[in-house]
Scaffold this active site. Structure first.
Site, PDB file in Angstrom:
ATOM      1  N   THR A  82       0.842  -1.193   0.000  1.00  0.00           N
ATOM      2  CA  THR A  82       0.000   0.000   0.000  1.00  0.00           C
ATOM      3  C   THR A  82       0.875   1.241   0.000  1.00  0.00           C
ATOM      4  O   THR A  82       1.934   1.266   0.630  1.00  0.00           O
ATOM      5  CB  THR A  82      -0.910   0.013   1.238  1.00  0.00           C
ATOM      6  OG1 THR A  82      -1.814  -1.097   1.149  1.00  0.00           O
ATOM      7  CG2 THR A  82      -1.700   1.302   1.345  1.00  0.00           C
ATOM      8  N   GLY A  83       0.428   2.267  -0.714  1.00  0.00           N
ATOM      9  CA  GLY A  83       1.158   3.527  -0.734  1.00  0.00           C
ATOM     10  C   GLY A  83       1.503   3.944  -2.146  1.00  0.00           C
ATOM     11  O   GLY A  83       1.246   3.225  -3.121  1.00  0.00           O
ATOM     12  N   ASP A 139       6.431  -4.004  -1.425  1.00  0.00           N
ATOM     13  CA  ASP A 139       5.809  -2.856  -0.765  1.00  0.00           C
ATOM     14  C   ASP A 139       6.823  -1.732  -0.641  1.00  0.00           C
ATOM     15  O   ASP A 139       8.033  -1.943  -0.799  1.00  0.00           O
ATOM     16  CB  ASP A 139       5.296  -3.265   0.622  1.00  0.00           C
ATOM     17  CG  ASP A 139       4.181  -2.358   1.128  1.00  0.00           C
ATOM     18  OD1 ASP A 139       3.889  -1.332   0.470  1.00  0.00           O
ATOM     19  OD2 ASP A 139       3.601  -2.667   2.189  1.00  0.00           O
ATOM     20  N   ASP A 142       8.766   3.811   4.536  1.00  0.00           N
ATOM     21  CA  ASP A 142       8.905   5.215   4.908  1.00  0.00           C
ATOM     22  C   ASP A 142      10.319   5.542   5.360  1.00  0.00           C
ATOM     23  O   ASP A 142      10.783   6.671   5.201  1.00  0.00           O
ATOM     24  CB  ASP A 142       7.904   5.561   6.017  1.00  0.00           C
ATOM     25  CG  ASP A 142       6.474   5.299   5.581  1.00  0.00           C
ATOM     26  OD1 ASP A 142       6.095   5.785   4.495  1.00  0.00           O
ATOM     27  OD2 ASP A 142       5.739   4.603   6.302  1.00  0.00           O
ATOM     28  N   GLY A 153       3.919   2.321   7.370  1.00  0.00           N
ATOM     29  CA  GLY A 153       2.590   2.563   7.903  1.00  0.00           C
ATOM     30  C   GLY A 153       2.115   3.991   7.875  1.00  0.00           C
ATOM     31  O   GLY A 153       1.041   4.290   8.385  1.00  0.00           O
ATOM     32  N   GLU A 161      -0.308  -4.828   6.262  1.00  0.00           N
ATOM     33  CA  GLU A 161       0.993  -4.966   5.614  1.00  0.00           C
ATOM     34  C   GLU A 161       1.872  -5.953   6.375  1.00  0.00           C
ATOM     35  O   GLU A 161       2.497  -6.838   5.772  1.00  0.00           O
ATOM     36  CB  GLU A 161       1.689  -3.601   5.533  1.00  0.00           C
ATOM     37  CG  GLU A 161       1.089  -2.665   4.496  1.00  0.00           C
ATOM     38  CD  GLU A 161       1.708  -1.279   4.528  1.00  0.00           C
ATOM     39  OE1 GLU A 161       1.651  -0.581   3.501  1.00  0.00           O
ATOM     40  OE2 GLU A 161       2.240  -0.887   5.587  1.00  0.00           O
ATOM     41  N   LYS A 179      14.382   7.947   1.448  1.00  0.00           N
ATOM     42  CA  LYS A 179      13.909   7.127   2.568  1.00  0.00           C
ATOM     43  C   LYS A 179      15.052   6.512   3.390  1.00  0.00           C
ATOM     44  O   LYS A 179      14.802   5.866   4.407  1.00  0.00           O
ATOM     45  CB  LYS A 179      13.003   5.995   2.040  1.00  0.00           C
ATOM     46  CG  LYS A 179      11.803   6.485   1.239  1.00  0.00           C
ATOM     47  CD  LYS A 179      10.904   7.373   2.071  1.00  0.00           C
ATOM     48  CE  LYS A 179       9.576   7.655   1.397  1.00  0.00           C
ATOM     49  NZ  LYS A 179       9.681   8.437   0.175  1.00  0.00           N
TER      50      LYS A 179
END
Length: 288
Positions: A82-83, A139, A142, A153, A161, A179
């Protein structure tokens, strides 16, 4: 152009007296036309250097996503992250399915957003109940530290996740170079903790007290409407902002999980098998 003109050649009878002749009597005349030395006007030329195109953060994410999809083989069960970076992965998978370059894959999405995107691209989907064994999860992240530990998250899907990625044989992370951190929490951006709605403030205070030595500030995540952000699992998120990096991620994760009412935290420790980092100089793959 200059022209040459000669006087008539003296006769043989006069050769004997040539030595007595005035030297100027046998001259070479150089007739040179008048020359105009007026300088031509100077012309100036302007040359514009063509600089290399600047890659945006989205460009870098797409580069990393395309590289990660190279790990995918037909017939795999895939964990779909996700993201913003994971969305590029899902889009690429949809392209490859459409062209027939990939066949017979099944995706297990980690959020409702990812599920909606995958369905729009006709990617077959399932859930952990029906596919508890996942071949590969891809995935974003961050934060990524030198040991490939992660903070995840900020997109609000940390619980699903972590469940999906923990069930995967391989977990490939895609990220851009912004990151990278020396220590988790080092970006001074949110490290999320998912908590039940019941007495959320009680847990917010306890989380802030737990990390007072790191100078943490705990905030309830709110949406654009100013109301508390609600996860797909109907929980709240308390975001922790660290002034200093977390000294011991494993100890921190254990202490957070020990608090009643905490559902999950965003420390993904010793889970990634490879991290693909896209930067201005290219794509780098780091693996354990």
């Amino acid at each position: 152009m200059a022209s040459l003109s000669f006087l008539p050649t003296p006769s043989s009878s006069s050769l004997s007296s040539l030595h007595n002749t005035n030297p100027s009597s046998s001259r070479i005349f150089l007739r040179t036309p008048s020359l105009n030395f007026r300088a031509a006007p100077t012309k100036f030329f302007s040359i514009k250097a063509q600089s290399a195109p600047v890659l945006t953060q989205d460009d870098l994410k797409k580069l990393a996503a395309d590289k990660a999809v190279e790990y995918v083989k037909s017939g795999m069960v895939l964990g779909l992250g996700t993201g913003s970076t994971a969305a590029f992965v899902v889009a690429k998978l949809g392209e490859l399915l459409k062209t027939g370059e990939l066949t017979n894959i099944v995706g297990v999405p980690t959020s409702k957003r990812t599920e909606e995107q995958a369905r729009s691209l006709n990617i077959p989907l399932s859930i952990l109940d029906d596919h508890p064994h996942i071949d590969l999860a891809i995935d974003g992240a961050d934060e990524v530290d030198p040991l490939l530990n992660l903070v995840k998250g900020r997109g609000g899907a940390l619980l699903r996740e972590k469940m999906v990625e923990a069930a995967s044989d391989e977990f490939v992370v895609v990220a851009d170079e912004t990151k990278l951190v020396d220590g988790l929490g080092g970006s001074k951006l949110a490290m999320p903790v998912e908590v039940v709605q019941f007495c959320w403030k009680y847990n917010l205070v306890r989380l802030q007290e737990l990390f007072k030595d790191e100078g943490v500030e705990a905030k309830l995540r709110v949406g654009e409407d100013g109301k508390p952000y609600v996860t797909d699992n109907f929980n709240y998120i308390v975001d922790l902002y660290f002034e200093n990096p977390i000294k011991d991620g494993y100890a921190a994760g254990k202490e957070i999980s020990g608090l009643e009412g905490v559902v999950e935290h965003g420390l993904f420790l010793d889970m990634a098998t490879a991290v693909i980092i896209a930067g201005k100089t290219g794509v780098e793959v780091k693996s354990k």
